[in-house]
Write an enzyme that holds these catalytic residues in place. Structure first.
Site, PDB file in Angstrom:
ATOM      1  N   LYS A  11       0.847  -1.195   0.000  1.00  0.00           N
ATOM      2  CA  LYS A  11       0.000   0.000   0.000  1.00  0.00           C
ATOM      3  C   LYS A  11       0.875   1.234   0.000  1.00  0.00           C
ATOM      4  CE  LYS A  11       0.022   2.293   3.178  1.00  0.00           C
ATOM      5  NZ  LYS A  11       0.251   2.975   4.465  1.00  0.00           N
ATOM      6  N   ASP A 139      -4.287   0.065   8.809  1.00  0.00           N
ATOM      7  CA  ASP A 139      -4.322  -0.240   7.375  1.00  0.00           C
ATOM      8  C   ASP A 139      -5.032  -1.548   7.049  1.00  0.00           C
ATOM      9  OD1 ASP A 139      -2.947   2.063   6.619  1.00  0.00           O
ATOM     10  OD2 ASP A 139      -0.984   1.109   6.796  1.00  0.00           O
TER      11      ASP A 139
END
Length: 282
Positions: A11, A139
């Site tokens: 990410k 996350d």
């Protein structure tokens, strides 16, 4: 029983604004999140054992704590009796560095939770998924989808149906950054600039004007990262350079693979001991 293969993608925060502080003392953020083809590789299968077995392999597997995002997830699911006493062997080949701002550990846990749900190993409603995710890492909920998104209010996000087609050059020194310590040094807050943005306006010109508010405290603690960014910004054909998350990875963005490859040659020559990786947004 054969292994099932899972890809756990890196990410990146193409932008990150710190908007304020919540009642929970966590910081309120707004971020444009993209995912890369760069990924950790996970193998998972059922085993006849009294305990789960989690193994980390690869270049970035050293010094991973026995209490990590994956074991935390398994403990939570066991305590809630969601896995019906079934145990698993999980092997993770770490291609994503630790403490890099690339969400490696969190996305690992999310990828495994997603696998359990998809293969009907357990049943959870959306509220339970959010509760479990938040206990592991900020996350994790993003990793459940692994789609380009704009996150706001820390847990709410909008998925962006857009392919950015950006080539990325990721550069990371030997040290990492502690997210907790970096956020402690945030003194000023920004205003939202993504809340009402139209997808059609997310072009390279607009993206180049965005920021990562965590760069300032990171650069204060690690001046070498500021020097790295300045050096990368001078490389030919780079669109813009920005740190991801709380660091320590710096990312150069390019329109073409050729330009990113040429930049990689320059960076590897200048910073021989730094990790350097060419990837692309999904």
């Amino acid at each position: 029983m054969r292994f099932h293969k899972i890809k756990s993608h890196a990410k990146i925060n193409l932008s990150l604004n710190v908007l304020g502080r919540l009642k929970s003392k966590m910081h309120k953020i707004e971020s444009l999140i993209l995912f890369l083809y760069l990924n950790d590789e996970i193998l998972i299968k059922k085993i006849n054992s009294k305990k789960h077995k989690v193994e980390f392999l690869g270049k970035f597997s050293k010094k991973i704590s026995k209490n990590n995002t994956i074991t935390n997830l398994l403990n939570i699911l066991d305590n809630k009796k969601k896995l019906r006493n079934q145990k698993y062997l999980i092997k993770v080949k770490k291609n994503i560095p630790q403490k890099s701002g690339l969400g490696g550990g969190s996305i690992n846990a999310a990828s495994i939770l997603k696998y359990f749900l998809k293969k009907q190993k357990l049943k959870l409603n959306s509220k339970e998924i959010l509760q479990i995710s938040s206990k592991i890492g900020s996350d994790v909920i993003l990793g459940m989808y692994q789609k380009n998104s704009i996150i706001y209010k820390n847990t709410k996000f909008n998925i962006i149906k857009k392919n950015f087609n950006l080539f990325t050059l990721l550069v990371k020194p030997s040290f990492g950054c502690s997210t907790k310590e970096i956020y402690k040094d945030v003194k000023n807050f920004s205003k939202s600039n993504l809340k009402k943005i139209k997808i059609s306006n997310l072009n390279n010109k607009f993206l180049s004007k965005l920021n990562n508010d965590l760069e300032k405290p990171v650069f204060k603690k690690h001046p070498s990262l500021k020097k790295l960014k300045i050096f990368m910004e001078k490389i030919e054909d780079v669109l813009f350079v920005r740190m991801t998350g709380s660091g320590s990875t710096m990312i150069g963005y390019f329109n073409s693979k050729k330009a990113a490859l040429n930049a990689g040659k320059i960076l590897k020559k200048k910073y021989k001991n730094y990790w350097c990786n060419l990837s692309k947004t999904i």
